[in-house]
Design a protein around this motif. Sequence first.
Motif, short mmCIF file in Angstrom:
data_model
loop_
_atom_site.label_atom_id
_atom_site.label_comp_id
_atom_site.label_asym_id
_atom_site.label_seq_id
_atom_site.Cartn_x
_atom_site.Cartn_y
_atom_site.Cartn_z
N MET A 163 0.82 -1.21 0.00
CA MET A 163 0.00 0.00 0.00
C MET A 163 0.86 1.26 0.00
O MET A 163 0.56 2.24 -0.69
N THR A 164 1.96 1.25 0.76
CA THR A 164 2.77 2.47 0.87
C THR A 164 3.37 2.87 -0.49
O THR A 164 3.41 4.06 -0.82
N LEU A 165 3.81 1.88 -1.27
CA LEU A 165 4.39 2.20 -2.58
C LEU A 165 3.35 2.81 -3.50
O LEU A 165 3.63 3.75 -4.24
N PHE A 166 2.13 2.27 -3.45
CA PHE A 166 1.08 2.84 -4.30
C PHE A 166 0.76 4.27 -3.88
O PHE A 166 0.63 5.16 -4.73
N ILE A 167 0.64 4.52 -2.59
CA ILE A 167 0.37 5.88 -2.13
C ILE A 167 1.49 6.81 -2.58
O ILE A 167 1.25 7.96 -2.97
N LEU A 168 2.72 6.30 -2.57
CA LEU A 168 3.85 7.11 -3.03
C LEU A 168 3.69 7.52 -4.49
O LEU A 168 4.06 8.64 -4.86
N THR A 169 3.13 6.65 -5.32
CA THR A 169 2.97 6.98 -6.74
C THR A 169 2.05 8.18 -6.94
O THR A 169 2.15 8.87 -7.96
N LEU A 170 1.17 8.44 -6.00
CA LEU A 170 0.26 9.57 -6.13
C LEU A 170 1.00 10.91 -6.08
O LEU A 170 0.48 11.93 -6.54
N PHE A 171 2.21 10.88 -5.52
CA PHE A 171 3.01 12.11 -5.40
C PHE A 171 4.03 12.25 -6.53
O PHE A 171 4.86 13.16 -6.50
N GLN A 172 3.96 11.39 -7.55
CA GLN A 172 5.04 11.30 -8.52
C GLN A 172 5.24 12.55 -9.38
O GLN A 172 6.33 12.77 -9.90
N THR A 173 4.22 13.39 -9.52
CA THR A 173 4.39 14.60 -10.33
C THR A 173 5.26 15.65 -9.64
O THR A 173 5.71 16.59 -10.27
N GLY A 174 5.46 15.49 -8.32
CA GLY A 174 6.31 16.43 -7.60
C GLY A 174 5.59 17.63 -7.02
O GLY A 174 6.20 18.46 -6.34
N TYR A 175 4.29 17.73 -7.26
CA TYR A 175 3.52 18.83 -6.71
C TYR A 175 3.25 18.62 -5.22
O TYR A 175 3.27 17.49 -4.72
#
Length: 328
Positions: A1-13
Amino acid sequence: MTLFILTLFQTGYKLRISTLYHLLVGKRTSSVLLHGFFYENLAYLGALPNLTEALFQKAVKELEVSRLITVEEGFGVLTQQGKLRLAENYFDLSGLNNLRYGRMRENSWQLLLFALQVVSHLSFKEKNYVPIENRPYYLQQVKKWLAQSGPELAARIQAELIENLQQLPSDVADFLANQFSGHEFQGKTVFQLLPEKWQKEPWSILYWQRAIDLFLAQNQKGELARLIAALDQQNFNQSMLKTRALFLSGKTVDAILKERHLKQGTINDHFIEWALLAEDFPFDRFEKLSFENLDENQVIHEQYQEYEVPYLTFRLSQIYYLRKRQWI
């Protein structure tokens, strides 16, 4: 779950963490939809409807402790370490579209699987088999569909499947096709077919969703599209569709407000959702702000209060700029 939540921040905003949770569980307010659109997370709208806030916040805390994101005043930002972690653990979710297919995806796919089984056995004049579905709705829909079908249905279905599946990545096509049941063959379960990399949650859920969405995006005409047309229509906000129909008939926003006795905020939500869904949204019927000399980041973070225009004009202008002008 933590890795997926991390992907939500991938744009850097810098992202509002509470809004990310509302997005994942499927809250369809205009603020959540716009947040998803602006920060390229709209595909995940309602992807995890059963996600508890406690589990979500636990994952966010783990990311913060691991220094993969920084959190301040309810906002999270990807760190360089987090960026490296994402690069090392890539999961391709292109084609996932919960905004478009999320409401009725599971029902549509189940109806398709059942209809394929029925047609396969009918083509061999075989009546003695165990159907994969016995709920009245599915039985009635397939019966109605068959009654409205002409001769050589099986051949047309076969041709449609081949054409649609050939447009998909080979792993996705195999994953979907191996779920089909019919004369002398039994489809496998999703878990049996998931690639090893995707077998843990939530990746297993997301892989399944993406695969079906890719198929449905190809399935726009023909016998299978006709089969699921009623279900597909339910993917849309029905009240929004009424507003859309009135607007396309020539009525103004003010006229629709009076006729439907809706609040301005509700009408705004309808037009914003429609604009996010449809590539052919009629932007030309609205005033549009130019956002001269502003870049993508500035357009996203502009404040409505700084412009003397209606809220709907401001939001549609943002959507138009970011989509039609491709972030210039």
